[in-house]
Design a protein around this motif. Structure first.
Motif, short mmCIF file in Angstrom:
data_model
loop_
_atom_site.label_atom_id
_atom_site.label_comp_id
_atom_site.label_asym_id
_atom_site.label_seq_id
_atom_site.Cartn_x
_atom_site.Cartn_y
_atom_site.Cartn_z
N GLU A 70 -37.76 -15.58 -38.65
CA GLU A 70 -36.62 -15.58 -37.72
C GLU A 70 -36.81 -16.63 -36.63
O GLU A 70 -35.87 -17.34 -36.27
CB GLU A 70 -36.45 -14.20 -37.08
CG GLU A 70 -35.87 -13.16 -38.02
CD GLU A 70 -35.83 -11.78 -37.40
OE1 GLU A 70 -36.51 -11.53 -36.36
OE2 GLU A 70 -35.12 -10.92 -37.94
N ALA A 71 -38.02 -16.71 -36.10
CA ALA A 71 -38.30 -17.69 -35.03
C ALA A 71 -38.16 -19.11 -35.56
O ALA A 71 -37.60 -19.97 -34.89
CB ALA A 71 -39.69 -17.46 -34.44
N LEU A 72 -38.67 -19.35 -36.76
CA LEU A 72 -38.55 -20.68 -37.35
C LEU A 72 -37.08 -21.05 -37.57
O LEU A 72 -36.67 -22.18 -37.33
CB LEU A 72 -39.29 -20.74 -38.69
CG LEU A 72 -40.81 -20.80 -38.59
CD1 LEU A 72 -41.45 -20.60 -39.97
CD2 LEU A 72 -41.26 -22.12 -37.99
N GLU A 73 -36.29 -20.08 -37.97
CA GLU A 73 -34.86 -20.32 -38.19
C GLU A 73 -34.14 -20.57 -36.87
O GLU A 73 -33.24 -21.41 -36.79
CB GLU A 73 -34.24 -19.12 -38.90
CG GLU A 73 -32.84 -19.36 -39.39
CD GLU A 73 -32.31 -18.17 -40.18
OE1 GLU A 73 -31.25 -17.67 -39.82
OE2 GLU A 73 -32.98 -17.75 -41.15
N ALA A 74 -34.54 -19.85 -35.83
CA ALA A 74 -33.89 -19.99 -34.52
C ALA A 74 -34.31 -21.26 -33.78
O ALA A 74 -33.62 -21.73 -32.89
CB ALA A 74 -34.19 -18.77 -33.65
N CYS A 75 -35.44 -21.82 -34.17
CA CYS A 75 -35.96 -23.03 -33.51
C CYS A 75 -35.59 -24.25 -34.33
O CYS A 75 -36.12 -24.46 -35.41
CB CYS A 75 -37.48 -22.94 -33.36
SG CYS A 75 -38.19 -24.38 -32.55
N GLU A 112 -37.01 -13.68 -28.74
CA GLU A 112 -36.05 -13.32 -27.69
C GLU A 112 -35.76 -14.52 -26.79
O GLU A 112 -34.62 -14.75 -26.39
CB GLU A 112 -36.57 -12.15 -26.86
CG GLU A 112 -36.47 -10.82 -27.58
CD GLU A 112 -37.13 -9.68 -26.83
OE1 GLU A 112 -37.54 -9.86 -25.66
OE2 GLU A 112 -37.25 -8.59 -27.42
N PHE A 113 -36.79 -15.30 -26.47
CA PHE A 113 -36.61 -16.52 -25.67
C PHE A 113 -35.66 -17.48 -26.38
O PHE A 113 -34.75 -18.04 -25.78
CB PHE A 113 -37.96 -17.20 -25.41
CG PHE A 113 -37.84 -18.58 -24.83
CD1 PHE A 113 -37.59 -18.77 -23.49
CD2 PHE A 113 -37.97 -19.70 -25.65
CE1 PHE A 113 -37.47 -20.06 -22.96
CE2 PHE A 113 -37.86 -20.98 -25.14
CZ PHE A 113 -37.60 -21.17 -23.79
N LEU A 114 -35.89 -17.67 -27.68
CA LEU A 114 -35.05 -18.58 -28.45
C LEU A 114 -33.62 -18.08 -28.52
O LEU A 114 -32.67 -18.86 -28.40
CB LEU A 114 -35.61 -18.75 -29.87
CG LEU A 114 -36.96 -19.47 -29.96
CD1 LEU A 114 -37.51 -19.40 -31.37
CD2 LEU A 114 -36.83 -20.92 -29.50
N GLN A 115 -33.45 -16.77 -28.69
CA GLN A 115 -32.09 -16.21 -28.75
C GLN A 115 -31.39 -16.36 -27.40
O GLN A 115 -30.21 -16.70 -27.34
CB GLN A 115 -32.14 -14.73 -29.15
CG GLN A 115 -32.47 -14.52 -30.61
CD GLN A 115 -31.50 -15.22 -31.54
OE1 GLN A 115 -31.83 -16.22 -32.14
NE2 GLN A 115 -30.31 -14.72 -31.66
N THR A 116 -32.13 -16.11 -26.31
CA THR A 116 -31.55 -16.24 -24.97
C THR A 116 -31.14 -17.69 -24.71
O THR A 116 -30.07 -17.96 -24.19
CB THR A 116 -32.55 -15.77 -23.89
OG1 THR A 116 -32.93 -14.43 -24.20
CG2 THR A 116 -31.95 -15.80 -22.52
N SER A 117 -32.00 -18.63 -25.10
CA SER A 117 -31.70 -20.04 -24.92
C SER A 117 -30.45 -20.42 -25.71
O SER A 117 -29.60 -21.16 -25.25
CB SER A 117 -32.85 -20.92 -25.41
OG SER A 117 -34.00 -20.65 -24.65
N LYS A 118 -30.36 -19.87 -26.91
CA LYS A 118 -29.21 -20.14 -27.78
C LYS A 118 -27.95 -19.56 -27.14
O LYS A 118 -26.90 -20.19 -27.13
CB LYS A 118 -29.48 -19.49 -29.14
CG LYS A 118 -28.64 -20.01 -30.25
CD LYS A 118 -29.13 -19.36 -31.53
CE LYS A 118 -28.37 -19.85 -32.73
NZ LYS A 118 -28.81 -19.20 -33.95
N ASP A 119 -28.05 -18.34 -26.60
CA ASP A 119 -26.90 -17.68 -25.99
C ASP A 119 -26.41 -18.41 -24.75
O ASP A 119 -25.23 -18.36 -24.42
CB ASP A 119 -27.23 -16.22 -25.64
CG ASP A 119 -27.40 -15.36 -26.89
OD1 ASP A 119 -27.02 -15.83 -27.99
OD2 ASP A 119 -27.91 -14.24 -26.77
N LYS A 120 -27.32 -19.11 -24.04
CA LYS A 120 -26.93 -19.84 -22.83
C LYS A 120 -25.96 -20.97 -23.17
O LYS A 120 -25.15 -21.36 -22.34
CB LYS A 120 -28.17 -20.42 -22.12
CG LYS A 120 -28.96 -19.39 -21.37
CD LYS A 120 -30.15 -20.04 -20.70
CE LYS A 120 -31.02 -18.98 -20.05
NZ LYS A 120 -32.26 -19.54 -19.51
#
Length: 193
Positions: A70-75, A112-120
């Motif tokens: 998931e992290a690799l996909e989000a990054c 969670e950091f990656l998701q929050t950054s994405k949501d911003k």
């Protein structure tokens, strides 16, 4: 689903433990030596602990593997977390049970950091739809918008005749959202909040 070899190993261990428990019961019936009974209790506890560790190790490894994926996909490659993800990914095969839980927590924090950054980066608009007259219209509008790439959330309010759309401006813009609704027969107008 658990691997068959793990399931087989766990069953063998549990049968062995069952035999030890039956041995304790027989010893209790005979009023045998308490020290020997205590040793058997310790053996049963150790057997349960080993079986539990085998199961947890498998579950935690799967969960950690999912979190890494998931992290690799989000990054996308420039998220600032690439080094941490790569380190955990390389350590993954050699982690023991307690390290697995720590690394899972670390990966959860990164994700969670990656998701929050994405949501911003997300943008929200509210549109008034003059001809949204019923719940059926609201559901159709919601379905139309959810099919578009870049739409994260759609919230319709039939009585107010509004639809709130959260979207990724890198994938879709307000004009494209309005056009999709217009082509479907609706009359969107931007609402000022």
């Amino acid at each position: 689903m658990l691997p068959k070899d793990l399931t087989k190993d766990l069953k063998i261990r549990l049968k062995s433990i069952n035999g030890q428990v039956e041995g304790i019961i027989r010893m209790l019936d005979k009023s045998d030596n308490p020290a020997q009974i205590l040793n058997l209790f310790k053996a049963v506890n150790n057997g349960f602990e080993k079986a539990q560790h085998l199961l947890l190790d498998e579950v935690y490894r799967k969960t950690l593997a999912i979190k890494i994926a998931e992290a690799l996909e989000a990054c996308p490659g420039n998220c600032g977390q690439e080094e941490k993800i790569a380190t955990i990914r390389n350590q993954f095969p050699n982690l023991n049970l307690y390290e697995l839980t720590d690394k899972m927590n670390e990966m959860e924090t990164i994700y969670e950091f990656l998701q929050t950054s994405k949501d911003k980066n997300m943008k929200t608009i509210t549109l008034t739809i003059g001809n949204m007259v019923c719940q059926g219209c609201a559901e159709k509008i919601s379905d139309i918008l959810k099919e578009l790439d870049g739409i994260k959330k759609v919230k319709t309010k039939t009585i107010q005749k509004t639809v709130q759309v959260e979207f990724d401006p890198n994938q879709i813009n307000e004009s494209q959202i309005e056009t999709a609704l217009t082509k479907s027969g609706y009359e969107p107008k931007k609402t000022c909040i």
